[in-house]
Design a protein around this motif. Structure first.
Motif, PDB file in Angstrom:
ATOM      1  N   THR A  76       0.808  -1.228   0.000  1.00 46.30           N
ATOM      2  CA  THR A  76       0.000   0.000   0.000  1.00 46.30           C
ATOM      3  C   THR A  76       0.837   1.273   0.000  1.00 46.30           C
ATOM      4  O   THR A  76       0.318   2.361   0.187  1.00 46.30           O
ATOM      5  N   ILE A  77       2.149   1.116  -0.194  1.00 40.98           N
ATOM      6  CA  ILE A  77       3.025   2.289  -0.084  1.00 40.98           C
ATOM      7  C   ILE A  77       2.751   3.294  -1.201  1.00 40.98           C
ATOM      8  O   ILE A  77       2.748   4.517  -0.982  1.00 40.98           O
ATOM      9  N   VAL A  78       2.453   2.796  -2.394  1.00 42.69           N
ATOM     10  CA  VAL A  78       2.152   3.706  -3.506  1.00 42.69           C
ATOM     11  C   VAL A  78       0.937   4.567  -3.159  1.00 42.69           C
ATOM     12  O   VAL A  78       0.929   5.786  -3.376  1.00 42.69           O
ATOM     13  N   ASP A  79      -0.087   3.938  -2.563  1.00 45.71           N
ATOM     14  CA  ASP A  79      -1.270   4.711  -2.167  1.00 45.71           C
ATOM     15  C   ASP A  79      -0.932   5.728  -1.082  1.00 45.71           C
ATOM     16  O   ASP A  79      -1.421   6.848  -1.087  1.00 45.71           O
ATOM     17  N   ALA A  80      -0.076   5.301  -0.144  1.00 48.36           N
ATOM     18  CA  ALA A  80       0.295   6.200   0.953  1.00 48.36           C
ATOM     19  C   ALA A  80       1.065   7.403   0.429  1.00 48.36           C
ATOM     20  O   ALA A  80       0.924   8.522   0.942  1.00 48.36           O
ATOM     21  N   GLU A  81       1.866   7.177  -0.615  1.00 47.59           N
ATOM     22  CA  GLU A  81       2.712   8.270  -1.116  1.00 47.59           C
ATOM     23  C   GLU A  81       1.921   9.359  -1.835  1.00 47.59           C
ATOM     24  O   GLU A  81       2.470  10.393  -2.194  1.00 47.59           O
ATOM     25  N   LYS A  82       0.626   9.135  -2.007  1.00 40.65           N
ATOM     26  CA  LYS A  82      -0.205  10.239  -2.509  1.00 40.65           C
ATOM     27  C   LYS A  82      -0.343  11.309  -1.437  1.00 40.65           C
ATOM     28  O   LYS A  82      -0.523  12.488  -1.736  1.00 40.65           O
ATOM     29  N   ASP A  83      -0.298  10.904  -0.177  1.00 37.64           N
ATOM     30  CA  ASP A  83      -0.489  11.856   0.922  1.00 37.64           C
ATOM     31  C   ASP A  83       0.783  12.111   1.717  1.00 37.64           C
ATOM     32  O   ASP A  83       0.887  13.124   2.403  1.00 37.64           O
ATOM     33  N   LEU A  84       1.706  11.162   1.685  1.00 35.84           N
ATOM     34  CA  LEU A  84       2.902  11.261   2.533  1.00 35.84           C
ATOM     35  C   LEU A  84       4.153  11.375   1.671  1.00 35.84           C
ATOM     36  O   LEU A  84       4.160  10.913   0.528  1.00 35.84           O
ATOM     37  N   PRO A  85       5.220  11.967   2.239  1.00 35.90           N
ATOM     38  CA  PRO A  85       6.443  12.085   1.444  1.00 35.90           C
ATOM     39  C   PRO A  85       7.041  10.721   1.112  1.00 35.90           C
ATOM     40  O   PRO A  85       6.899   9.768   1.887  1.00 35.90           O
ATOM     41  N   LYS A  86       7.726  10.667  -0.030  1.00 35.77           N
ATOM     42  CA  LYS A  86       8.356   9.422  -0.458  1.00 35.77           C
ATOM     43  C   LYS A  86       9.465   9.016   0.509  1.00 35.77           C
ATOM     44  O   LYS A  86       9.600   7.866   0.880  1.00 35.77           O
TER      45      LYS A  86
END
Lengths: 383, 256
Positions: A65-75
């Motif tokens: 789910t990291i790709v989804d998280a990176e919409k809101d959080l920094p890479k």
């Protein structure tokens, strides 16, 4: 459960526990038992237990789910934070989905800021964890214990008595003791079981809701390992490694595999999988049970504490007790507090304890398995 | 019975054959090419009779070490380089810098044993690959970079650490009419600085320093690296074979 299987099968069944508990958590909900999800070993699970709720860890361990998280959080943020947020956001974690209460805590900067955003998805109760361990901090954290208790009472419309808390403390102390006794078997040289087998039990246990039954099983398991060891069962002499640093699970089990596939054995986990999670007990001989709970949790030697003497003390004791030949630190990418502290841990391990130390930094991808293998194999070849 | 050390790196595959007294009977290197297995076939083709495969003990190392199906043991390149450095430079406590194709490593070695090591992270800056990509961009063989840099007229700095960005930086430098010599200098200076960062992590950075790996015949680079880390960096032509030498020595010590 009776121990009718071979031990390796029992260990394997613990490895499957997380998945098995998906159904269990749904059943609990249907029985009206509230679920309290948390992300950290500083979370006082005894208070949730005293409320008649089932505590469960929501820390995520896969890069799904990291790709989804990176919409809101920094890479460039720790994968544990990104993954945990991503599972919450995409509703892919059944434990998050069924949790009535989410408890966050002010540990590292990345986590506490992430909880602000997570709060938009589901209400997060934020424990204000002090970053020092003096008496003022104990008082501060004690007040947080009371505030959390009152929050649970309101949320679940029930009163939590001190006796409820003491009963939960008593049970959880016994569970922690059982876990600690279990990994005590690794003092033997050669070791009776592999560090990966031990890990499966430690990790799988965090997804068990039947705490008393679990405790009895673990006690029985330890007795059985000791008995089989006396009968001559062991894994042979191998270089003995202690793991320290960030929590391990799921994707990062690659580090455990790299150690044990290259001929080493992990004899102890000075991290949130082992010592930090179950190494301490709440004092039961006390008038102020809130203070006792606060004190126990505040004593965890996490790198968010400044200074952080307990990590050095515990690591030193473990090196001696488990006759370690080396210390391997696994830090998650962008985990600043562990990364910075690693300089002093290295000095402590190599100069005071005089054994080799290696730090590896990794994330939840599998792209560095080759590099990890080379570094860790070379580290083991040093012993 | 003879002893074989095979070091299949990402760029070059090195082979050393020794007798039981650790005398070198044969050594050569080949480009690894696209596959370690293919490289291994070519090694087998080139080995003389001194290494009859039915009659040798073999230790393999390097990133392609697992491809060597007939190896009696695989050992990491870190341990092998330490052993190879002892063979070449003696027992004295030393620091070894190895600039490999995809890994750069610094190793503290004493009597052939690894005391401490650090490697570059996932990134290729400061590795042989970086040098290769940049030389390509300048349209010269990698070996010529050293000569070009020696004749630079200006201490040009390449600021990008990332290989991809550094490549575009070079393109724009060339576009501005910067000389090849100055750009070549900038490339080697960038590698030496990256190596220094790694080197400075060693607990004891005040020991004799030796360079192994593909750049050890680049005398100007050696001078540059010595200036930047503040220690004379020494090497030998055979140091390119340090990993394979170490593997052969370990083969003698384990099976001889």
């Amino acid at each position: 459960m009776r121990l009718i299987d071979e031990l390796p099968e029992v260990f394997e069944s613990f490895a499957e526990q997380r998945k098995k508990s998906f159904i269990k958590v749904k059943e609990l909900k249907e029985q009206g038992i509230p679920i309290v999800g948390s992300y950290c070993t500083y979370f006082p699970k005894e208070l949730a237990m005293a409320a008649g709720a089932a505590p469960v860890s929501l820390c995520s361990t896969s890069d799904e789910t990291i790709v989804d998280a990176e919409k809101d959080l920094p890479k460039n943020l720790c994968p544990l934070i990104k993954s945990s947020y991503g599972f919450a956001k995409t509703d892919k974690c059944p434990f998050f989905y069924f949790s009535d209460v989410i408890v966050g805590e002010t540990t590292c900067d990345g986590k506490k800021k992430m909880y602000e955003i997570m709060n938009e998805l589901k209400e997060v109760f934020l424990l204000r964890l002090p970053h020092k361990q003096d008496e003022a901090a104990v008082r501060e954290y004690r007040n947080e214990m009371v505030r959390f208790k009152e929050y649970l009472e309101n949320k679940f419309e029930r009163t939590i008595s001190e006796d409820d808390i003491r009963a939960a403390v008593h049970l959880n102390n016994r569970t922690n003791r059982a876990m600690k006794d279990l990994y005590g078997v690794m003092r033997h040289d050669p070791c009776p079981i592999t560090g990966y087998e031990l890990f499966k039990v430690l990790y799988g246990s965090t997804f068990r809701f039947d705490r008393l039954e679990l405790t009895e099983e673990i006690e029985e398991m330890t007795a059985r390992i000791e008995k089989e060891y006396e009968e001559g069962k062991n894994i042979g002499k191998r270089p003995r490694i202690i793991i320290t640093g960030c929590p391990i699970g799921g994707a990062t089990e690659k580090v455990i595999r790299a150690v044990e596939e290259n001929g080493g054995v992990i004899v102890g986990y000075e991290n949130c999988n082992g010592e930090k999670a179950v190494g301490l007990e709440v004092s039961e001989d006390t008038d102020d049970i809130y203070e006792a709970v606060a004190r126990r949790y505040l004593n965890i030697g996490c790198s968010v504490m400044s200074p952080n003497p307990n990590r050095f003390k515990v690591l030193g004791e473990m090196i001696d007790e488990f006759h370690a030949d080396g210390v391997l630190e696994m830090d998650l990418q962008a985990c600043l507090t562990y990364d910075v502290e690693s300089r002093n841990i290295r000095k402590f391990v190599t100069e005071e304890k005089n054994i080799p130390y290696l730090k590896v930094e990794t994330d939840y991808s599998q792209s560095d398995v080759g590099q990890l293998n080379t570094r860790i194999a070379a580290f083991i070849e040093m012993m | 019975m003879n002893y074989l050390g095979i070091d299949i790196g990402s760029t070059c595959a090195k082979t050393v054959v020794m007798d039981s007294d650790k005398h070198i009977l044969e050594y050569f290197f080949l480009p690894t090419g696209w596959s370690s297995f293919d490289a291994l076939d070519r090694i087998k083709g080139q080995l003389s009779e001194s290494a009859d495969l039915d009659n040798v003990f073999c230790v393999s190392t390097g990133y392609g070490r697992e491809a060597v199906s007939f190896a009696n043991k695989t050992i990491t390149e870190i341990t092998c380089h330490a052993k190879g450095a002892q063979y070449l430079f003696g027992d004295t406590p030393m620091n070894v810098i190895d600039i490999g194709g995809q890994d750069t490593k610094v190793i503290s070695v004493s009597k052939g044993r690894v005391e401490e090591f650090f490697m570059n992270d996932k990134c290729s800056a400061g590795t042989g690959k970086f040098v290769e990509v940049m030389a390509n961009r300048l349209g010269v063989p990698t070996n010529d970079l050293n000569r070009l840099a020696e004749n630079h007229t200006e201490d040009l700095k390449i600021s990008s650490m990332c290989t991809v960005f550094a490549e575009s930086e070079i393109i724009s430098l060339a576009g501005k009419g910067e000389s090849r010599e100055n750009i070549a200098y900038g490339i080697l200076d960038s590698v030496a600085n990256k190596v220094r960062t790694l080197y400075s992590r060693l607990s004891d950075d005040d020991r004799p320093v030796y360079l192994t790996g593909g750049l050890c015949e680049a005398d100007y680079f050696l001078k540059l690296l010595s200036d930047i880390i503040g220690h004379e960096v020494k090497t030998l032509p055979l140091a390119r074979y340090a990993g394979a030498l170490g593997a052969a020595v370990l083969s003698v010590e384990k099976f001889g």
